[in-house]
Write an enzyme that holds these catalytic residues in place. Structure first.
Site, short mmCIF file in Angstrom:
data_model
loop_
_atom_site.label_atom_id
_atom_site.label_comp_id
_atom_site.label_asym_id
_atom_site.label_seq_id
_atom_site.Cartn_x
_atom_site.Cartn_y
_atom_site.Cartn_z
N HIS A 85 -30.96 24.77 -118.78
CA HIS A 85 -30.31 25.27 -117.56
C HIS A 85 -28.91 25.76 -117.91
O HIS A 85 -27.96 24.99 -117.97
CB HIS A 85 -30.26 24.16 -116.49
CG HIS A 85 -29.73 24.60 -115.16
ND1 HIS A 85 -30.08 23.98 -113.99
CD2 HIS A 85 -28.86 25.58 -114.80
CE1 HIS A 85 -29.46 24.56 -112.97
NE2 HIS A 85 -28.69 25.53 -113.45
N ASP A 90 -25.19 24.09 -117.25
CA ASP A 90 -25.13 25.01 -116.11
C ASP A 90 -24.18 26.19 -116.36
O ASP A 90 -24.63 27.26 -116.74
CB ASP A 90 -24.74 24.24 -114.83
CG ASP A 90 -25.21 24.91 -113.55
OD1 ASP A 90 -25.88 25.95 -113.62
OD2 ASP A 90 -24.92 24.37 -112.46
N ASP A 91 -22.88 25.97 -116.16
CA ASP A 91 -21.86 27.01 -116.37
C ASP A 91 -20.71 26.40 -117.16
O ASP A 91 -19.65 26.10 -116.59
CB ASP A 91 -21.37 27.52 -115.01
CG ASP A 91 -22.50 28.10 -114.18
OD1 ASP A 91 -22.90 29.24 -114.42
OD2 ASP A 91 -23.00 27.39 -113.29
N HIS A 124 -33.63 27.17 -108.65
CA HIS A 124 -32.67 26.15 -108.24
C HIS A 124 -33.14 25.62 -106.89
O HIS A 124 -33.46 26.41 -105.99
CB HIS A 124 -31.28 26.74 -108.04
CG HIS A 124 -30.54 27.04 -109.31
ND1 HIS A 124 -31.05 27.83 -110.31
CD2 HIS A 124 -29.30 26.67 -109.73
CE1 HIS A 124 -30.15 27.91 -111.28
NE2 HIS A 124 -29.08 27.21 -110.96
N GLU A 159 -29.78 21.47 -104.86
CA GLU A 159 -28.42 21.27 -105.38
C GLU A 159 -27.52 21.00 -104.17
O GLU A 159 -26.93 19.94 -104.06
CB GLU A 159 -27.96 22.52 -106.15
CG GLU A 159 -26.56 22.40 -106.76
CD GLU A 159 -26.08 23.69 -107.44
OE1 GLU A 159 -26.64 24.78 -107.17
OE2 GLU A 159 -25.12 23.60 -108.25
N HIS A 195 -26.47 29.38 -117.33
CA HIS A 195 -26.29 30.77 -116.86
C HIS A 195 -25.38 31.45 -117.87
O HIS A 195 -24.25 30.99 -118.08
CB HIS A 195 -25.61 30.77 -115.49
CG HIS A 195 -26.39 30.02 -114.46
ND1 HIS A 195 -27.24 30.63 -113.57
CD2 HIS A 195 -26.47 28.69 -114.18
CE1 HIS A 195 -27.80 29.72 -112.79
NE2 HIS A 195 -27.34 28.53 -113.13
N1 HPA Z 1 -26.17 27.05 -108.58
C1 HPA Z 1 -26.53 28.20 -108.01
N2 HPA Z 1 -26.26 29.38 -108.54
C2 HPA Z 1 -25.62 29.42 -109.70
C3 HPA Z 1 -25.22 28.27 -110.32
C4 HPA Z 1 -25.53 27.02 -109.74
O1 HPA Z 1 -25.23 25.92 -110.24
N3 HPA Z 1 -24.59 28.67 -111.45
C5 HPA Z 1 -24.61 30.02 -111.49
N4 HPA Z 1 -25.24 30.48 -110.42
ZN ZN Z 2 -27.53 26.71 -112.29
#
Ligand code: HPA
Ligand code: ZN
Length: 335
Positions: free
Chosen positions: A14, A275-276, A194, A197, A16
């Site tokens: 996971h 994630d990021d 996703h 969250e 991006h």
């Molecule tokens: N959630 C939703 N969209 C996203 C995320 C995330 O954690 N990171 C980049 N786009």
């Molecule tokens: Zn994500």
């Protein structure tokens, strides 16, 4: 423990690619493309990265991505992430990219995919890191826009393994994308999304039943619904959990209260991911280290998390086996 985690062979499922954009590279690419960014220093950028919720983050994330114009920009972004993988013993990665973030600004789909895919091919050869690509639809845009993206992707189908669904979750339920996911599956893409969250458990139900996803990105709010948890376990769907993302976006207030261990104890298959990483304060190893410390995870539990990362990847069976054997050899020596 830190050394054990650093040396542990693992996969990241996971990530991006636009969220791996480190400030230093952002300045460099902005400069060569003659684009002004609203920050003068790395310190100013870091100060701006304080988020109360997912949307706060997304606004800044899309702004950062807007300096990416040329194929070389996408190449440099991706190769820079893959070098970090190699340094962390991440042997395999499944990279999400958001075509619409770029095509909506007039960048061609081809520019995005070729830059990313060429970096992946070079990293496989030079760094020994394998990768697969996940094309993510932006859920704040229309289903029609997602269909357009699906069409644009077809000439590049061989380079893309799966489709995903990301961006603003609340108010954009999986059901909005039912038809485009059906069409994507028909084209041979593996469906992922996703879910849970910020959205509630009913969004996770919609994603597993309506979109037929094979893996759940985040999935934290599945814990709201016991029946859902039982169903996810029965269907053997893994969750790609992102601990430092969860605290940065206030999905979880304190890492010590992170439900990761509880999820594992319930029989859910969990993987750890960044994630990021450029926005949430750490790469994948930093995520492992932070949860190990906060939840006092054992080497056995860390091994299980790493094993899941290969087992629930989208690799072919014999590839998974190869990676898991290497992990087992490591674990036998280091446990
Ligand atoms: N959630 C939703 N969209 C996203 C995320 C995330 O954690 N990171 C980049 N786009
Ligand atoms: Zn994500």
């Amino acid at each position: 423990m830190k050394q054990f985690i650093e040396n542990l062979p693992k996969a990241e499922l996971h990530l991006h690619i636009e969220g791996s954009f480190e400030p230093e590279l952002m300045f460099e690419i902005a400069k060569r493309n003659n684009i002004d960014i609203p920050y003068n220093s790395v310190q100013e950028i870091e100060k701006a990265y304080q988020f109360n919720c997912l949307q706060d983050f997304l606004n800044i994330y899309y702004q950062g991505a807007s300096v990416l114009i040329k194929e070389a920009d996408f190449y440099d972004l991706t190769y820079s992430y893959l070098k970090k993988c190699a340094a962390q013993n991440v042997r395999h990665t499944e990279i999400m990219f958001d075509p619409q973030t770029h095509t909506e600004r007039g960048v061609a789909f081809e520019t995005v995919i070729n830059g990313i895919a060429n970096a992946c091919a070079d990293a496989n050869e030079k760094l020994g890191v394998s990768s697969l690509l996940i094309m993510s639809y932006l859920r704040h845009l229309s289903e029609e826009s997602a269909f357009k993206t699906l069409q644009q992707s077809l000439p590049f189908k061989a380079k893309i393994k799966a489709v995903g669904l990301d961006s603003s979750e609340k108010g954009n339920p999986p059901s909005k994308f039912k038809a485009v996911f059906e069409a994507s599956i028909k084209e041979g893409y593996v469906p992922l999304a996703h879910a849970g969250e910020e959205g509630d458990a009913d969004y996770v139900w919609e994603a597993i039943d309506g979109l037929k996803i094979k893996r759940i990105d985040h999935g934290n709010n599945a814990l709201q619904d016991e029946k859902l948890v039982t169903e996810i376990v029965a269907r053997d769907l893994a969750l790609t959990v992102c601990p430092l993302s969860n605290t940065a976006l206030q999905v979880v207030k304190d890492l010590k209260k992170h439900p990761l261990k509880k999820m594992m104890d319930l029989g859910l298959k969990i993987t750890i991911n960044s994630d990021d990483p450029a926005y949430f304060g750490g790469q994948v190893n930093a995520n492992y280290i932070a949860v190990q410390e906060a939840l006092n995870l054992s080497k056995q539990e860390l091994y299980e998390l790493a094993k899941n990362s290969f087992q629930y990847s989208l690799l072919e069976k014999n590839e998974k086996k190869k990676y898991i054997e290497a992990l087992d050899t490591f674990y036998q020596q280091e446990k």
